[in-house]
Scaffold this active site. Structure first.
Site, PDB file in Angstrom:
ATOM      1  N   THR A  32       0.845  -1.191   0.000  1.00  0.00           N
ATOM      2  CA  THR A  32       0.000   0.000   0.000  1.00  0.00           C
ATOM      3  C   THR A  32       0.881   1.243   0.000  1.00  0.00           C
ATOM      4  O   THR A  32       1.938   1.259   0.629  1.00  0.00           O
ATOM      5  CB  THR A  32      -0.910   0.006   1.240  1.00  0.00           C
ATOM      6  OG1 THR A  32      -1.813  -1.102   1.153  1.00  0.00           O
ATOM      7  CG2 THR A  32      -1.707   1.298   1.345  1.00  0.00           C
ATOM      8  N   GLY A  33       0.442   2.279  -0.698  1.00  0.00           N
ATOM      9  CA  GLY A  33       1.189   3.530  -0.738  1.00  0.00           C
ATOM     10  C   GLY A  33       1.549   3.918  -2.154  1.00  0.00           C
ATOM     11  O   GLY A  33       1.302   3.169  -3.106  1.00  0.00           O
ATOM     12  N   THR A  35       4.469   4.265  -3.773  1.00  0.00           N
ATOM     13  CA  THR A  35       5.453   3.449  -4.483  1.00  0.00           C
ATOM     14  C   THR A  35       4.856   2.099  -4.839  1.00  0.00           C
ATOM     15  O   THR A  35       5.057   1.576  -5.944  1.00  0.00           O
ATOM     16  CB  THR A  35       6.724   3.264  -3.635  1.00  0.00           C
ATOM     17  OG1 THR A  35       7.148   4.535  -3.144  1.00  0.00           O
ATOM     18  CG2 THR A  35       7.845   2.669  -4.461  1.00  0.00           C
ATOM     19  N   ASP A  87       6.387  -4.201  -1.334  1.00  0.00           N
ATOM     20  CA  ASP A  87       5.749  -3.078  -0.647  1.00  0.00           C
ATOM     21  C   ASP A  87       6.747  -1.932  -0.540  1.00  0.00           C
ATOM     22  O   ASP A  87       7.952  -2.112  -0.735  1.00  0.00           O
ATOM     23  CB  ASP A  87       5.299  -3.530   0.753  1.00  0.00           C
ATOM     24  CG  ASP A  87       4.158  -2.695   1.317  1.00  0.00           C
ATOM     25  OD1 ASP A  87       3.878  -1.612   0.764  1.00  0.00           O
ATOM     26  OD2 ASP A  87       3.559  -3.128   2.324  1.00  0.00           O
ATOM     27  N   GLY A 101       3.704   2.162   7.690  1.00  0.00           N
ATOM     28  CA  GLY A 101       2.417   2.543   8.261  1.00  0.00           C
ATOM     29  C   GLY A 101       2.022   3.975   7.999  1.00  0.00           C
ATOM     30  O   GLY A 101       0.976   4.426   8.471  1.00  0.00           O
ATOM     31  N   GLY A 103       0.871   5.063   5.396  1.00  0.00           N
ATOM     32  CA  GLY A 103      -0.389   4.985   4.652  1.00  0.00           C
ATOM     33  C   GLY A 103      -1.530   4.379   5.451  1.00  0.00           C
ATOM     34  O   GLY A 103      -2.651   4.263   4.944  1.00  0.00           O
ATOM     35  N   GLU A 109      -0.280  -5.085   6.243  1.00  0.00           N
ATOM     36  CA  GLU A 109       1.020  -5.191   5.577  1.00  0.00           C
ATOM     37  C   GLU A 109       1.942  -6.162   6.307  1.00  0.00           C
ATOM     38  O   GLU A 109       2.631  -6.972   5.681  1.00  0.00           O
ATOM     39  CB  GLU A 109       1.680  -3.807   5.486  1.00  0.00           C
ATOM     40  CG  GLU A 109       1.030  -2.891   4.466  1.00  0.00           C
ATOM     41  CD  GLU A 109       1.568  -1.468   4.509  1.00  0.00           C
ATOM     42  OE1 GLU A 109       1.431  -0.754   3.507  1.00  0.00           O
ATOM     43  OE2 GLU A 109       2.132  -1.067   5.553  1.00  0.00           O
ATOM     44  N   LYS A 127      14.457   7.405   1.488  1.00  0.00           N
ATOM     45  CA  LYS A 127      13.911   6.598   2.586  1.00  0.00           C
ATOM     46  C   LYS A 127      15.014   5.902   3.403  1.00  0.00           C
ATOM     47  O   LYS A 127      14.729   5.311   4.436  1.00  0.00           O
ATOM     48  CB  LYS A 127      12.937   5.551   2.036  1.00  0.00           C
ATOM     49  CG  LYS A 127      11.780   6.147   1.228  1.00  0.00           C
ATOM     50  CD  LYS A 127      10.902   7.033   2.081  1.00  0.00           C
ATOM     51  CE  LYS A 127       9.866   7.778   1.269  1.00  0.00           C
ATOM     52  NZ  LYS A 127       8.930   6.931   0.551  1.00  0.00           N
TER      53      LYS A 127
END
Length: 260
Positions: A32-33, A35, A87, A101, A103, A109, A127
């Site tokens: 999720t997110g 990227t 992810d 987290g 998102g 996840e 990151k």
């Protein structure tokens, strides 16, 4: 591709590279997110070309996007176990420990990632950190008594190796944010986490805390994208660092590979 920002190009090439890990017949955890959304789109292209996979999304919005691009979506209960989860991450350190987290999907996840033979993280170079903690650490808490849980968390942080101890309830406009599981998220503003493993264990002992956003010893490979098309692959198990490069061109495929 020329209208994409360097950061979006970095995310795109990381996602495109990571998609190469996915083979026909695999069960794939879909993150999720922003990227991870690139990854879902890249896999959608491969599915359109004949790749057959089953995708287990980590959030309702990822499930929606996966269906839109033609990926066969199933539940983790149906899949039982996955070949790979791909992810994003909010932060990662030299040992490939993560904060996730941002998102709001950390619980699903983490469950999906740990039910996989391999977890691959896709990220841009921003990151990467020396020490986790600059990004607020999310923890998922049940709504019942969340203020008591928040107080217990703050009291617990006093005895731990962190630089900051303020916490905040994540909001969605004027109302508290709710996860897909109907829980709240507390964001812990720690600035620096001295012992991530200890912190993760201690937080999960607090009544009301469902899960935290520290992913310790879960990630196997980080694929780091750069705005100029370079991709760096770090494999923690093999102890290798390799590079690839993608050239952006104005075609339907958006880029061509020009070697490792």
């Amino acid at each position: 591709m020329s209208d994409l920002s360097p950061i979006d190009k970095a995310k795109f090439v990381a996602a495109k590279q990571a998609a190469e890990y996915v083979e026909d017949g695999m069960g794939v955890g879909l993150g999720t997110g922003s990227t991870a959304a690139w990854l879902v789109k890249c896999l959608g292209e491969k599915v359109a070309e004949g790749l057959k996979i089953r995708g287990v999304p980590t959030s309702s919005r990822t499930a929606e996007l996966a269906r839109e691009v033609g990926i066969d979506v199933i539940s983790l209960d149906e899949a039982k176990w996955l070949d790979v989860t791909i992810d994003g991450a909010d932060e990662f350190d030299g040992n490939l420990n993560l904060i996730k987290g941002g998102g709001g999907a950390l619980l699903q996840e983490k469950i999906v990632a740990t039910a996989s033979d391999q977890m691959i993280v896709i990220a841009d170079a921003s990151k990467q950190v020396e020490t986790l903690g600059a990004f607020p650490l999310p923890i998922e808490v049940i709504p019942f008594g969340w203020q008591t849980t928040k107080t217990l968390v703050e009291e617990t942080l006093v005895g731990l190796d962190v630089l900051g101890r303020s916490t905040s309830l994540r909001m969605n406009g004027e109302a508290p944010y709710y996860t897909d599981e109907g829980n709240h998220i507390l964001d812990l503003h720690l600035n620096r986490i001295g012992n991530a493993r200890q912190l993760s264990l201690v937080l999960n002992q607090i009544p009301g805390v469902v899960e935290n956003g520290l992913f310790i010893d879960i990630c196997d490979v980080v694929v780091i994208g750069h705005g100029d098309g370079r991709v760096e692959l770090r494999d923690i198990n093999a102890g290798t660092v390799t590079e690839a490069r993608h050239e952006f061109i104005e075609t339907d495929n958006l880029f061509t590979e020009i070697g490792d």
